[in-house]
Design an enzyme around this catalytic site. Structure first.
Site, PDB file in Angstrom:
ATOM      1  N   TYR A 126      33.291  42.202  39.051  1.00 28.63           N
ATOM      2  CA  TYR A 126      33.590  42.625  37.675  1.00 28.63           C
ATOM      3  C   TYR A 126      34.670  43.704  37.690  1.00 28.63           C
ATOM      4  O   TYR A 126      34.587  44.657  38.470  1.00 28.63           O
ATOM      5  CB  TYR A 126      32.324  43.198  37.014  1.00 28.63           C
ATOM      6  CG  TYR A 126      32.621  43.826  35.683  1.00 28.63           C
ATOM      7  CD1 TYR A 126      32.557  43.076  34.518  1.00 28.63           C
ATOM      8  CD2 TYR A 126      33.017  45.169  35.587  1.00 28.63           C
ATOM      9  CE1 TYR A 126      32.868  43.644  33.286  1.00 28.63           C
ATOM     10  CE2 TYR A 126      33.325  45.737  34.355  1.00 28.63           C
ATOM     11  CZ  TYR A 126      33.252  44.973  33.214  1.00 28.63           C
ATOM     12  OH  TYR A 126      33.579  45.527  32.004  1.00 28.63           O
ATOM     13  N   GLU A 214      39.040  42.960  30.204  1.00 25.21           N
ATOM     14  CA  GLU A 214      37.972  42.748  31.175  1.00 25.21           C
ATOM     15  C   GLU A 214      38.181  41.437  31.933  1.00 25.21           C
ATOM     16  O   GLU A 214      38.560  40.439  31.336  1.00 25.21           O
ATOM     17  CB  GLU A 214      36.673  42.702  30.362  1.00 25.21           C
ATOM     18  CG  GLU A 214      35.418  42.574  31.137  1.00 25.21           C
ATOM     19  CD  GLU A 214      34.211  42.539  30.192  1.00 25.21           C
ATOM     20  OE1 GLU A 214      33.614  43.600  29.975  1.00 25.21           O
ATOM     21  OE2 GLU A 214      33.889  41.462  29.685  1.00 25.21           O
TER      22      GLU A 214
END
Ligand code: ADP
Ligand code: MG
Length: 407
Positions: A126, A214
């Site tokens: 992530y 993101e």
């Protein structure tokens, strides 16, 4: 303003990030053509909706009140190897709403599907950037355990989240990107690949005035390639005027129709659950109007700030939006005539009443410049607009509208 995964990936790719080959389809036939164009290799069909959690979502094939909804046995991210399966899955994706943790029970209609070359996955990571409001700076966050459960990791083991504060003028420094790559466990030439992606992410975040950028997951393939598999970008609405080119990326199908109408008319509108519509100028006054409605036992149906200068067009659109909500049983107009003089506001209200038709009680409280002239205008419209009544002050207005909404 949010954009779709495929649009976010286009921005990241343009900034130098490695993104797998993908083609956007607007129909099942286009999805099959894309599969052919990719060479018949395994692909992942990815429903393009703004909500996250697509992989674990389901399509609602039929609504059933008693037995529970009939759901598809796959979600909005589906790995496929056969042409016939691509056709069948794409049919479902374009036909039925996709429900995920983030869409609400109704689900979201899919109008575009990304046909993406499937990647072999050795690791999922992530990486994301958000504005840290406490320090007033963007912060890059990364976690070696990426993929679909990142919220859980963040909640249960926050120490696993790595952080780097970004200087908005200088951008993400190379040393920061390198340190992060080390901390995420990259080795050999993967370090340079990861650095390039993280720097691309930071430059898109800063250049486009994002509030969120993101990548989840960033993956490492068994061959050691580092690629962006999913990306999410949200632009700061207050900076959108600096990026007129981004406005073309808006998908109105994803936005609440009332919000969209309000934004087009320059109004700030937020729907709430009560029965009393509020039409107010200024955010502070709108907040205190909602407080006083609650204080007198009512519940506001919305927050609506028409801004400093109240025009007839703005008032008409504001009433249309408020009265479109079937929950609304009364409306409180609370305007302070400073920039907009009260008599002009009163004229705008009368015009709105004629145009829209006040089908529920409308209580008007005006204060400020030319308020006496305004009262004369409202009084003389009384016959024409019988559901409209004036209030002497804010308490009187709140009591009247709460009583009206209950009656
Ligand atoms: P969402 O976050 O909305 O569920 P993702 O794009 O992150 O959607 O997809 C969910 C999971 O599906 C990913 O974590 C990854 O494991 C897998 N996946 C997504 N895209 C691909 C791809 N191109 N090749 C292989 N697996 C993929
Ligand atoms: Mg994802």
């Amino acid at each position: 303003m949010k954009i779709h995964e495929y649009q976010a990936k286009e921005l990241l790719a343009a900034a130098g990030a490695a993104v797998p080959r993908g083609i956007v389809a607007s129909s099942p036939a286009e999805a099959v053509a894309a599969f052919d164009q990719i060479g018949g290799k395994p692909v992942v069909l990815k429903a393009q909706i703004h909500a996250g959690g697509r992989g674990k979502g389901r399509f609602i094939l039929a609504r059933r009140a008693s037995a529970g909804d009939k759901l598809s046995d796959f979600g909005g991210v589906k790995y496929l190897t056969k042409r016939d399966d691509v056709a069948a899955v794409a049919e479902v994706m374009f036909q039925y709403p996709l429900v995920t943790k983030q869409t609400g029970a109704e689900g979201q209609k899919v109008s575009k599907v990304l046909v993406q070359e499937a990647a072999d996955i050795a690791r999922e990571i992530y990486v994301g950037i958000v504005l840290d409001r406490a320090i007033g700076l963007p912060v890059l966050m990364a976690c070696a355990e990426g993929g679909v459960e990142i919220e859980e990791v963040a909640a249960k083991s926050p120490e696993k989240i790595l952080k780097a504060v970004i200087d908005p003028d200088a951008g993400l420094h190379l040393y920061q990107a390198r340190r992060l790559a080390f901390e995420l466990g990259f080795t050999g030439d993967q370090i340079a690949q990861a650095e390039k992606i993280v720097i691309a992410l930071a430059s898109v975040y800063l250049d486009k005035d994002c509030s969120l950028a993101e990548i989840n997951p960033l993956v490492v393939t068994p061959k050691g390639e580092v690629v962006v598999l999913d990306a999410k970008i949200t632009f700061d609405d207050n900076a959108l005027f600096r990026h007129p080119d981004m406005e073309t990326q808006r998908d109105e199908g994803e936005e609440n129709p009332a919000d969209l109408r309000a934004a087009k008319a320059g109004l700030t509108y937020i729907a709430l659950n009560g029965t009393i519509g509020c039409l107010v100028n200024g955010a502070g006054l709108a907040m205190s109007t909602m407080d006083i409605i609650k204080y007198h036992g009512g519940e506001p149906a919305n927050f609506l700030d028409v801004g400093g200068g109240v025009t007839p067009e703005g008032a008409i659109e504001a009433f249309r939006i408020i009265l479109d909500d079937p929950k609304v049983k009364g409306v409180l107009v609370n305007i302070f005539g400073g920039i907009a003089k009260c008599d002009l506001v009163a004229e705008a209200l009368v015009k709105a009443g004629r145009e829209v038709g006040f089908k529920v009680p409308v209580v008007v409280r005006l204060e400020g410049t030319n308020v006496d002239k305004a009262r004369v205008i409202l009084d003389s419209a009384r016959k024409e607009l019988p559901t409209m009544q004036s209030a002497t002050d804010l308490t009187d207005a709140a009591k009247k509208v709460v009583a009206a909404a209950k009656g």
